[in-house]
Scaffold this active site. Structure first.
Site, PDB file in Angstrom:
ATOM      1  N   GLY A 148       0.824  -1.210   0.000  1.00 19.87           N
ATOM      2  CA  GLY A 148       0.000   0.000   0.000  1.00 19.87           C
ATOM      3  C   GLY A 148       0.852   1.251   0.000  1.00 19.87           C
TER       4      GLY A 148
ATOM      5  N   GLY B 285      -0.513   4.458  -0.134  1.00 18.21           N
ATOM      6  CA  GLY B 285      -1.262   5.648   0.272  1.00 18.21           C
ATOM      7  C   GLY B 285      -0.529   6.355   1.405  1.00 18.21           C
TER       8      GLY B 285
ATOM      9  N   ALA C 217      -0.850   6.142   4.645  1.00 19.17           N
ATOM     10  CA  ALA C 217      -0.429   5.304   5.775  1.00 19.17           C
ATOM     11  C   ALA C 217       0.840   4.520   5.435  1.00 19.17           C
ATOM     12  CB  ALA C 217      -1.556   4.361   6.174  1.00 19.17           C
TER      13      ALA C 217
ATOM     14  N   PHE D 219     -15.231  21.440  10.841  1.00 21.03           N
ATOM     15  CA  PHE D 219     -15.593  20.140  10.279  1.00 21.03           C
ATOM     16  C   PHE D 219     -16.665  19.505  11.155  1.00 21.03           C
ATOM     17  CE2 PHE D 219     -13.982  17.316   6.958  1.00 21.03           C
ATOM     18  CZ  PHE D 219     -13.262  18.208   6.183  1.00 21.03           C
TER      19      PHE D 219
ATOM     20  N   GLN E  59     -19.099   3.878   6.930  1.00 24.50           N
ATOM     21  CA  GLN E  59     -19.523   5.279   6.898  1.00 24.50           C
ATOM     22  C   GLN E  59     -20.130   5.640   5.546  1.00 24.50           C
ATOM     23  OE1 GLN E  59     -16.713   8.940   7.249  1.00 24.50           O
ATOM     24  NE2 GLN E  59     -18.025   8.901   9.054  1.00 24.50           N
TER      25      GLN E  59
ATOM     26  N   HIS F  25     -21.115   8.866   3.602  1.00 24.29           N
ATOM     27  CA  HIS F  25     -20.911  10.316   3.650  1.00 24.29           C
ATOM     28  C   HIS F  25     -22.191  10.994   3.176  1.00 24.29           C
ATOM     29  CE1 HIS F  25     -19.269  14.268   2.847  1.00 24.29           C
ATOM     30  NE2 HIS F  25     -18.127  13.911   3.402  1.00 24.29           N
TER      31      HIS F  25
ATOM     32  N   LEU G  12     -17.524  12.444  -4.184  1.00 22.58           N
ATOM     33  CA  LEU G  12     -17.628  13.189  -2.934  1.00 22.58           C
ATOM     34  C   LEU G  12     -17.650  14.700  -3.133  1.00 22.58           C
ATOM     35  CD1 LEU G  12     -17.487  12.598   0.177  1.00 22.58           C
ATOM     36  CD2 LEU G  12     -15.192  13.529   0.020  1.00 22.58           C
TER      37      LEU G  12
ATOM     38  N   GLU H 158     -16.984  17.603   3.071  1.00 22.02           N
ATOM     39  CA  GLU H 158     -17.623  18.244   4.218  1.00 22.02           C
ATOM     40  C   GLU H 158     -17.103  19.670   4.400  1.00 22.02           C
ATOM     41  OE1 GLU H 158     -18.386  15.438   7.439  1.00 22.02           O
ATOM     42  OE2 GLU H 158     -17.269  16.845   8.679  1.00 22.02           O
TER      43      GLU H 158
ATOM     44  N   ARG I 167     -21.339  12.585  10.548  1.00 23.46           N
ATOM     45  CA  ARG I 167     -21.828  12.055   9.280  1.00 23.46           C
ATOM     46  C   ARG I 167     -22.939  11.030   9.434  1.00 23.46           C
ATOM     47  NH1 ARG I 167     -15.881  11.702   6.402  1.00 23.46           N
ATOM     48  NH2 ARG I 167     -15.722  13.955   6.217  1.00 23.46           N
TER      49      ARG I 167
ATOM     50  N   HIS J 287     -18.411   5.643   1.957  1.00 22.24           N
ATOM     51  CA  HIS J 287     -17.235   6.507   1.984  1.00 22.24           C
ATOM     52  C   HIS J 287     -16.045   5.935   2.738  1.00 22.24           C
ATOM     53  CE1 HIS J 287     -15.015  10.222   1.876  1.00 22.24           C
ATOM     54  NE2 HIS J 287     -15.035  10.367   3.185  1.00 22.24           N
TER      55      HIS J 287
ATOM     56  N   GLU K 189      -6.601   3.183   6.668  1.00 20.02           N
ATOM     57  CA  GLU K 189      -8.016   2.816   6.613  1.00 20.02           C
ATOM     58  C   GLU K 189      -8.236   1.315   6.705  1.00 20.02           C
ATOM     59  OE1 GLU K 189     -10.254   4.975   3.690  1.00 20.02           O
ATOM     60  OE2 GLU K 189     -11.999   3.681   3.920  1.00 20.02           O
TER      61      GLU K 189
ATOM     62  N   ARG L  95     -16.623   7.709  12.208  1.00 17.20           N
ATOM     63  CA  ARG L  95     -15.430   8.577  12.133  1.00 17.20           C
ATOM     64  C   ARG L  95     -15.844  10.029  11.940  1.00 17.20           C
ATOM     65  NH1 ARG L  95     -12.173  10.855   7.822  1.00 17.20           N
ATOM     66  NH2 ARG L  95     -13.425   9.895   6.180  1.00 17.20           N
TER      67      ARG L  95
ATOM     68  N   SER M   5      -9.210  10.956   9.509  1.00 14.94           N
ATOM     69  CA  SER M   5      -8.605   9.799   8.854  1.00 14.94           C
ATOM     70  C   SER M   5      -7.210  10.117   8.312  1.00 14.94           C
ATOM     71  CB  SER M   5      -9.487   9.298   7.717  1.00 14.94           C
ATOM     72  OG  SER M   5      -8.786   8.326   6.992  1.00 14.94           O
ATOM     73  N   LEU M   6      -7.074  11.261   7.659  1.00 13.61           N
ATOM     74  CA  LEU M   6      -5.727  11.647   7.218  1.00 13.61           C
ATOM     75  C   LEU M   6      -4.819  11.707   8.448  1.00 13.61           C
ATOM     76  CD1 LEU M   6      -6.393  14.459   4.580  1.00 13.61           C
ATOM     77  CD2 LEU M   6      -5.735  12.090   4.189  1.00 13.61           C
TER      78      LEU M   6
HETATM   79  C1  FAD Z   1     -12.965  11.350  -1.945  1.00 17.37           C
HETATM   80  C2  FAD Z   1     -12.401  11.205  -0.554  1.00 17.37           C
HETATM   81  C3  FAD Z   1     -12.111  12.333   0.193  1.00 17.37           C
HETATM   82  C4  FAD Z   1     -11.590  12.202   1.481  1.00 17.37           C
HETATM   83  N1  FAD Z   1     -11.304  13.331   2.198  1.00 17.37           N
HETATM   84  C5  FAD Z   1     -10.766  13.209   3.432  1.00 17.37           C
HETATM   85  C6  FAD Z   1     -10.405  14.363   4.189  1.00 17.37           C
HETATM   86  O1  FAD Z   1     -10.545  15.508   3.744  1.00 17.37           O
HETATM   87  N2  FAD Z   1      -9.878  14.193   5.423  1.00 17.37           N
HETATM   88  C7  FAD Z   1      -9.681  12.951   5.958  1.00 17.37           C
HETATM   89  O2  FAD Z   1      -9.195  12.851   7.079  1.00 17.37           O
HETATM   90  N3  FAD Z   1      -9.982  11.835   5.249  1.00 17.37           N
HETATM   91  C8  FAD Z   1     -10.523  11.940   4.006  1.00 17.37           C
HETATM   92  N4  FAD Z   1     -10.834  10.805   3.309  1.00 17.37           N
HETATM   93  C9  FAD Z   1     -10.442   9.496   3.839  1.00 17.37           C
HETATM   94  C10 FAD Z   1      -8.947   9.291   3.636  1.00 17.37           C
HETATM   95  O3  FAD Z   1      -8.530   9.941   2.474  1.00 17.37           O
HETATM   96  C11 FAD Z   1      -8.581   7.819   3.538  1.00 17.37           C
HETATM   97  O4  FAD Z   1      -9.140   7.116   4.602  1.00 17.37           O
HETATM   98  C12 FAD Z   1      -7.065   7.640   3.587  1.00 17.37           C
HETATM   99  O5  FAD Z   1      -6.425   8.491   2.679  1.00 17.37           O
HETATM  100  C13 FAD Z   1      -6.692   6.184   3.324  1.00 17.37           C
HETATM  101  O6  FAD Z   1      -5.303   6.104   3.186  1.00 17.37           O
HETATM  102  P1  FAD Z   1      -4.560   4.700   3.194  1.00 17.37           P
HETATM  103  O7  FAD Z   1      -3.118   4.982   3.108  1.00 17.37           O
HETATM  104  O8  FAD Z   1      -5.050   3.888   4.326  1.00 17.37           O
HETATM  105  O9  FAD Z   1      -5.088   3.963   1.873  1.00 17.37           O
HETATM  106  P2  FAD Z   1      -5.145   4.416   0.333  1.00 17.37           P
HETATM  107  O10 FAD Z   1      -4.750   5.810   0.124  1.00 17.37           O
HETATM  108  O11 FAD Z   1      -6.479   3.975  -0.156  1.00 17.37           O
HETATM  109  O12 FAD Z   1      -4.018   3.516  -0.336  1.00 17.37           O
HETATM  110  C14 FAD Z   1      -4.153   2.131  -0.510  1.00 17.37           C
HETATM  111  C15 FAD Z   1      -2.931   1.610  -1.229  1.00 17.37           C
HETATM  112  O13 FAD Z   1      -2.944   0.196  -1.237  1.00 17.37           O
HETATM  113  C16 FAD Z   1      -2.643  -0.278  -2.528  1.00 17.37           C
HETATM  114  N5  FAD Z   1      -3.272  -1.598  -2.675  1.00 17.37           N
HETATM  115  C17 FAD Z   1      -4.531  -1.970  -2.376  1.00 17.37           C
HETATM  116  N6  FAD Z   1      -4.706  -3.278  -2.648  1.00 17.37           N
HETATM  117  C18 FAD Z   1      -3.535  -3.745  -3.118  1.00 17.37           C
HETATM  118  C19 FAD Z   1      -3.078  -5.008  -3.596  1.00 17.37           C
HETATM  119  N7  FAD Z   1      -3.878  -6.080  -3.651  1.00 17.37           N
HETATM  120  N8  FAD Z   1      -1.801  -5.119  -4.021  1.00 17.37           N
HETATM  121  C20 FAD Z   1      -0.977  -4.037  -4.004  1.00 17.37           C
HETATM  122  N9  FAD Z   1      -1.352  -2.821  -3.570  1.00 17.37           N
HETATM  123  C21 FAD Z   1      -2.616  -2.687  -3.138  1.00 17.37           C
HETATM  124  C22 FAD Z   1      -3.212   0.786  -3.455  1.00 17.37           C
HETATM  125  O14 FAD Z   1      -2.613   0.713  -4.718  1.00 17.37           O
HETATM  126  C23 FAD Z   1      -2.826   2.039  -2.684  1.00 17.37           C
HETATM  127  O15 FAD Z   1      -1.494   2.386  -2.956  1.00 17.37           O
HETATM  128  C24 FAD Z   1     -11.363  10.918   2.019  1.00 17.37           C
HETATM  129  C25 FAD Z   1     -11.647   9.790   1.265  1.00 17.37           C
HETATM  130  C26 FAD Z   1     -12.190   9.928   0.007  1.00 17.37           C
HETATM  131  C27 FAD Z   1     -12.537   8.676  -0.749  1.00 17.37           C
END
Ligand code: FAD
Length: 575
Positions: A10, A12, A14, A118, A231, A233, A243, A246, A277, A348, A378, A389, A394-395
């Site tokens: 992953g 993202g 995190a 928020f 959740q 949204h 989305l 908020e 939410r 969401h 997440e 939440r 979450s960020l």
């Molecule tokens: C439109 C939107 C707006 C948002 N706005 C906010 C906000 O303003 N404030 C806030 O706090 N939160 C917000 N959130 C929530 C927040 O953005 C997410 O919860 C958070 O960014 C998740 O981050 P992550 O690193 O856990 O996962 P992600 O960013 O989802 O990353 C997941 C990673 O895992 C990889 N992956 C998945 N499965 C596999 C696999 N099988 N093999 C290899 N790689 C894989 C993907 O390629 C990716 O790189 C929002 C969410 C959305 C959808």
């Protein structure tokens, strides 16, 4: 076989924040980071509105205790309060650290980081980069981790988590471009694969949010926690589900029904549009059910309500939330300066996930830990969000717990031996799975089974739930599992076979859907985002505990895990 000290699944916020922490602390460690997308296309990049922290730049009276209280109350008292205390105490430092890394936050006139309101937060504490906050953060993290020498495997799909006798030893992954399989052996595996919004038919999540990490963990015998808490949204743009942050309501937008009323006055008079939410989504659902929704021709009785920005003025809209204006304009041709936007709830965020302690170590059950396995973001459930939440937390969780998990891994990995791992049986098994999918003689399209699953989950485990609805959902899901065995793939190739990836993802969506339904069925109360019309009250005597669900092909076993209280005693939740 590829070997690393640490493999992170992953890219993202995190996963990237963890990788960066390990690389900064121990530059001699070999770290691999895998993502099925390019890391900067992770869903984190779409995060819009902000990241909460009590910097006190706008609100001098804000404290971490107030942030912790808002979070625990928002969670309907299901969050683990030790985890919330860490989250809120470390928040200001986490923002400053990002700032030093180069993240361009929006500013106040005097140059300090700006903070906005928020939902569910009692003070203005969300730090933001206009309405592109995730983009600003993720790009800096990726640039920094590449500079630190982390090996990035982009567009590799991880198929399986390798656990031998309960000990994490690596993963099996598929190169999407070439169709090549590799086993990665590692002293530590971290899962940071994000959410599962694609289990539902209307979602704000990207196409990659298919819950792969959850399904991988579940198949390997690791429990999932609190899967009933999904959740929705309140403001997904109708009909696409994309989305509208908020932050738009944080900047002053109204929610209005077909009668032109700001109906939140009935549901949360003290917070109005900035109620949490779960409450706002139920309010919108109730208005629509009562016939006060709106149709596309503006008449009453339709499937959406309006998000009204008109009183905010062009300058405010264009400087504070330009991306949201752009989304409505691009997708529906609506100019939000002059017209209200049609919105309704959209799937969401996953409050539940892989249970961890506050150092990111994965739990094996109510007591134990899984050696060598970590998780954050997440996909994990530490649990700071409990049953619901708050926006902008979450960020924050990804950054705070990504960093903590990275720091713990850097310590933990020193005492771990390289795994004694024979890749051959894992390669053969993965090859067998792929071959079987490619050679399937069935007659069903992947998209039709996936759509049926998404419709089933939305109808039977959405904003409003009952025992009969959930039971019916489980029956349908069993039939869909059978249908998934009868799929047919057009593409038999090994280069960029996205159909094959979709087939693998479908298997994961089915497991995640099943875990959600079973968890929702057993919780006979209403708490946070889990609203049971047949049990409309919260029941602390019976259900003030987490749900651990254990998957097997035969079904799902549920057991409780106690909630960590300590700071705030559960009270009635009113706004
Ligand atoms: C439109 C939107 C707006 C948002 N706005 C906010 C906000 O303003 N404030 C806030 O706090 N939160 C917000 N959130 C929530 C927040 O953005 C997410 O919860 C958070 O960014 C998740 O981050 P992550 O690193 O856990 O996962 P992600 O960013 O989802 O990353 C997941 C990673 O895992 C990889 N992956 C998945 N499965 C596999 C696999 N099988 N093999 C290899 N790689 C894989 C993907 O390629 C990716 O790189 C929002 C969410 C959305 C959808």
């Amino acid at each position: 076989m590829i070997n690393h000290d640490v493999i992170i699944v992953g890219g993202g916020i995190a996963g990237s924040r963890a990788a960066l922490e390990i690389a900064r602390t121990c530059p001699d460690l070999s770290i691999g980071l895998v993502a099925k997308t390019h890391p900067i296309r992770s869903h984190s990049v779409a995060a819009q509105g902000g990241m909460a922290a009590t910097l006190q730049n706008v609100d001098a009276n804000d404290t971490w205790e107030a942030h912790a209280f808002d979070t625990v109350k928002g969670s309907d008292y299901l969050a683990d309060q030790d985890a919330v205390a860490i989250l809120t105490q470390e928040a200001p430092g986490a923002v400053i650290d990002l700032e030093h890394m180069g993240v361009l936050f929006s500013r106040l006139e005097d140059g300090r980081i700006a903070q906005r309101a928020f939902g569910g937060h009692s003070h203005n504490r969300a730090c933001y980069a206009a309405d592109k906050t995730g983009h600003a953060i993720l790009h800096e993290l990726i640039v920094n981790l590449i500079t630190c020498g982390v090996t990035v495997y982009d567009e590799w799909y991880v198929m399986r988590l390798i656990l031998e006798e309960g000990d994490a030893k690596g993963v099996v992954m598929l190169h999407i471009e070439e169709g090549r399989l590799e086993v990665v052996g590692a002293k530590v595996v971290m899962l940071a694969t994000g959410g599962y919004g694609r289990v539902f038919n209307t979602t704000s999540n990207d196409y990659a949010s298919t819950g792969d990490g959850l399904a991988m963990a579940a198949r390997a015998g690791v429990p999932l926690q609190d899967m009933e808490f999904v959740q929705f949204h309140p403001t997904g743009l109708y009909p696409v589900g994309v989305l509208i942050s908020e932050a738009v309501r944080g900047e002053g937008a109204y929610l209005i029904n077909s009668e032109g009323d700001r109906f939140m006055a009935t549901y949360a008079p003290s917070r109005m549009e900035l109620a949490p939410r779960d409450i706002t989504s139920r309010a919108i659902g109730s208005e629509i059910r009562a016939g006060r929704g709106i149709n596309s021709d503006g008449s009453a009785g339709g499937p959406f309500i309006y998000l009204d920005l008109r009183h905010m003025g062009r300058d405010n809209i264009m400087s504070r939330i330009p991306f949201c204006w752009e989304e409505a304009h691009r997708l529906l041709g609506i100019d939000a300066v002059n017209e209200p936007m049609p919105v309704r709830p959209t799937a969401h965020y996953s409050m539940g996930g892989i249970p961890t302690n506050t150092d990111g170590q994965v739990r094996s059950g109510p007591e134990g830990l899984v050696p060598g396995l970590f998780s954050a973001g997440e996909t994990a459930c530490v649990s700071v969000h409990g049953a619901n939440r708050l926006g902008s937390n979450s960020l924050l969780e990804c950054v705070v717990y990504g960093r903590r998990t990275g720091a713990e891994i850097a310590r933990y990995v020193r005492d771990r031996k390289a795994p004694d791992l024979d890749p051959a049986p894992y390669l053969a098994q993965a090859q067998g799975t792929i071959q079987e999918l490619l050679e399937k003689p069935g007659d069903r399209r992947i998209a039709s089974v996936r759509q049926a699953l998404q419709d089933c989950m939305t109808e039977h485990c959405g904003v409003f739930r009952t025992e009969a609805l959930i039971q019916e959902g489980l029956t349908q899901l069993q039939a869909l599992k059978q249908q998934a065995r009868d799929i047919y793939l057009d593409d038999k190739g090994s280069c960029w076979n996205t159909e094959l990836i979709e087939a693998l993802e479908l298997q994961n969506l089915l497991i995640v859907g099943e875990m959600i339904l079973y968890s929702a069925l057993q919780r006979q109360e209403s708490r946070g985002a889990h609203f049971r019309e047949d049990f409309p009250q919260r029941n602390d005597d019976r259900y003030l505990h987490h749900t651990l669900s254990f998957y097997s092909p035969a079904g799902v076993d549920i057991s409780p895990r106690s909630v960590n209280l300590g700071l705030f005693e559960p009270k009635e939740r009113k706004y």
